[in-house]
Design an enzyme around this catalytic site. Structure first.
Site, PDB file in Angstrom:
ATOM      1  N   TYR A 153       0.763  -1.048  -0.066  1.00 44.64           N
ATOM      2  CA  TYR A 153       0.223   0.036   0.102  1.00 44.64           C
ATOM      3  C   TYR A 153       0.967   1.264   0.043  1.00 44.64           C
ATOM      4  O   TYR A 153       1.747   1.222   0.802  1.00 44.64           O
ATOM      5  CB  TYR A 153      -1.051  -0.171   1.425  1.00 44.64           C
ATOM      6  CG  TYR A 153      -1.742   1.270   1.494  1.00 44.64           C
ATOM      7  CD1 TYR A 153      -2.796   1.339   0.278  1.00 44.64           C
ATOM      8  CD2 TYR A 153      -1.762   2.062   2.220  1.00 44.64           C
ATOM      9  CE1 TYR A 153      -3.719   2.627   0.208  1.00 44.64           C
ATOM     10  CE2 TYR A 153      -2.650   3.030   2.478  1.00 44.64           C
ATOM     11  CZ  TYR A 153      -3.620   3.326   1.504  1.00 44.64           C
ATOM     12  OH  TYR A 153      -4.478   4.333   1.517  1.00 44.64           O
ATOM     13  N   ASP A 255       9.400   3.763   0.161  1.00 44.56           N
ATOM     14  CA  ASP A 255       8.104   4.429   0.796  1.00 44.56           C
ATOM     15  C   ASP A 255       8.417   4.110   2.284  1.00 44.56           C
ATOM     16  O   ASP A 255       8.056   3.185   2.588  1.00 44.56           O
ATOM     17  CB  ASP A 255       6.719   3.709   0.033  1.00 44.56           C
ATOM     18  CG  ASP A 255       5.946   4.316   1.009  1.00 44.56           C
ATOM     19  OD1 ASP A 255       5.871   5.248   1.802  1.00 44.56           O
ATOM     20  OD2 ASP A 255       4.519   3.911   0.543  1.00 44.56           O
ATOM     21  N   LYS A 283       3.286  10.408   8.505  1.00 46.60           N
ATOM     22  CA  LYS A 283       2.988   9.699   9.848  1.00 46.60           C
ATOM     23  C   LYS A 283       3.859   9.965  10.740  1.00 46.60           C
ATOM     24  O   LYS A 283       3.966  11.367  11.436  1.00 46.60           O
ATOM     25  CB  LYS A 283       3.070   8.223   9.677  1.00 46.60           C
ATOM     26  CG  LYS A 283       1.894   7.812   8.793  1.00 46.60           C
ATOM     27  CD  LYS A 283       1.651   6.291   8.883  1.00 46.60           C
ATOM     28  CE  LYS A 283       0.777   5.668   7.866  1.00 46.60           C
ATOM     29  NZ  LYS A 283      -0.605   5.417   8.235  1.00 46.60           N
TER      30      LYS A 283
END
Ligand SMILES: Cc1ncc(COP(=O)(O)O)c(C=O)c1O
Length: 450
Positions: A153, A255, A283
């Site tokens: 993801y 990522d 995040k």
């Protein structure tokens, strides 16, 4: 399933106010939530407030929180230093759509952590970061295709909604996974610009590159796949990809939205000692404020100065950058990493011991602050292993059994992982383990009866 009926009934009994509030939300908001992932059955509890290592719901329940905002909260909730820095910034303006010095300060902090990062641009989320990094990779190489890993993801923009969680029956060949578009509204043409490869299989990736000679401009990988627990790369997978990218003239994108600053100060690039060309972050760099960033080699990042678009009204706003600089400079210190890593080990070992004592079949996968429990003996080395070996219904029993005892072990779903924050203490780990110990015999019986 009897255990599930008991768990659901206990949950409903404890969360009556949440149910009412959820029904009201549902009247105004699709699925009653702000991000579809948060809508789980029978209904999510509704948060009243958060503080330290706890979430409090409308019924007065408090949950010892190891979800930590899908991993965005390595600093824990309401961290005093972050709160104070951001409160001061409120008085000085929350948005300047003109340059300001905090941009450089925050960028410097990220550069200290990632050797690969010479230049940084800020965004407002992980999705924006991967979207822009992919664009930059394509623009820099002049090659339009992206290679992405099956089951990974990378956010919710069109290019990344391909083969994120392919259902059984549509997987295709293990060495050449099918392209499955995961959302209505994503045009078929998008899938033509993305190639899908298995994790942990350099040979398969090289074969896909041979089939797409001079077409692939970027490879995006999550160095530890956190859409399927904490799935680590085999030795040499990440370094092998580095060599492949050099050989084929491809931009190598890490990522690190979930791994960045959490598995090591400089994320998975530091942990595995690999230098990608571009890194995407979000995040936990922001201490629960909405921020993202992407950065990398100067030669690549400078093309943003030519004709490669990166804009955004809220990019690099001083409110969130005040949070970022405080988090990176003052909160996520080397002592904080020692603390969190020790607790991570204590939690993982405690789970393993309880499973052994009670005869539960399972194992823990963990890297420092991140970890998860898999109720299987099988190794999980990629998305297909997860699909084949993880009984998600069984995991749901574990998750609710913990929740009903006031411990939120990780975000909802067997695919997720815990985050240990700097505010957790040894007694919080012991409370977490105590809750597992309480339910373990029943889970063991349930597992044996299946
Ligand atoms: C690895 C990874 N990349 C990107 C994203 C998207 O980030 P955001 O939710 O901030 O858009 C996520 C979100 O969970 C993620 O886990």
């Amino acid at each position: 399933m009897e255990i599930w009926e008991d768990l659901e009934s206990d949950y409903r009994e404890q969360t009556g106010q949440s149910k009412n509030a959820y029904d009201e939300l549902y009247q105004h908001i699709p699925a009653g939530v702000a991000s579809t992932f948060r809508a789980w059955s029978p209904y999510p509890f509704i948060v009243d407030k958060a503080s330290g290592v706890h979430l409090h719901d409308l019924d007065g329940n408090s949950y010892l929180d190891f979800d930590m905002n899908n991993g965005a909260g390595m600093v824990g909730h309401t961290h005093p230093e972050v709160t104070s820095a951001v409160s001061n910034q409120l008085e000085e303006g929350t948005l300047y759509t003109h340059p300001h010095e905090l941009l450089g300060e925050a960028a410097k902090e990220l550069k200290k952590r990632w050797d690969a990062v010479d230049l940084v641009r800020f965004t407002n989320s992980g999705t924006e970061s991967t979207m822009h990094a992919i664009r930059v990779a394509r623009a820099y190489t002049g090659k339009d295709k992206l290679l992405k890993i099956e089951g990974s993801y990378h956010g919710v923009h069109d290019y990344c909604l391909i083969s994120k969680s392919t259902p059984k029956g549509q997987l295709g060949h293990p060495k050449q996974p099918s392209k499955v578009i995961e959302s209505d509204g994503v045009p078929d043409e998008i899938a033509e610009t993305v190639e899908i490869a298995p994790f942990n299989d350099l040979e398969a990736i090289e074969a896909i590159l041979q089939d797409n000679v001079n077409e692939i401009g970027g490879i995006i990988v999550e160095p530890i796949v956190m859409n399927v627990g904490v799935t680590q790369p085999y030795r040499k997978f990440l370094t092998g990809l580095r060599e492949i990218c050099d050989e084929y003239g491809i931009v190598y994108i890490f990522d690190e939205v979930k791994t960045g600053v959490k598995v090591a100060p400089g994320g998975a690039a530091e942990y595995y000692d690999v230098e990608p060309d571009l890194v995407t972050m979000a995040k936990s760099i922001g201490g629960n404020f909405p921020v993202g960033a992407f950065g990398g080699r100067e030669e690549i990042m400078r093309i943003i100065e030519d004709n490669t678009a990166h804009y955004g009204t809220y990019n690099g706003n001083p409110l969130v950058l005040r949070a970022v600089t405080t988090v990176l400079r003052d909160v996520l210190t080397s002592d904080a990493y020692d603390h969190v890593n020790d607790l991570g080990e204590r939690l993982a070992t405690g789970y393993e011991d309880i499973m052994e004592d009670t005869g539960i079949v399972g194992h823990v996968s963990n890297v420092n602050s991140q970890g998860t429990i898999h109720f299987t003996d099988n190794e999980i080395s990629d998305y297909r292993d997860f699909l084949e070996h993880i009984d998600t219904e069984f995991h749901e029993n574990y998750w609710f059994a913990m929740l009903n005892q006031g411990v939120l072990p990780h975000p909802h779903d067997a695919s997720q992982q815990w985050t240990i924050s700097v505010q957790h203490e040894q007694e919080d780990i012991d409370e977490h383990l105590e809750a597992f110990k309480n339910i373990a015999p029943r889970l063991a019986d349930e597992q044996q009866s299946v």
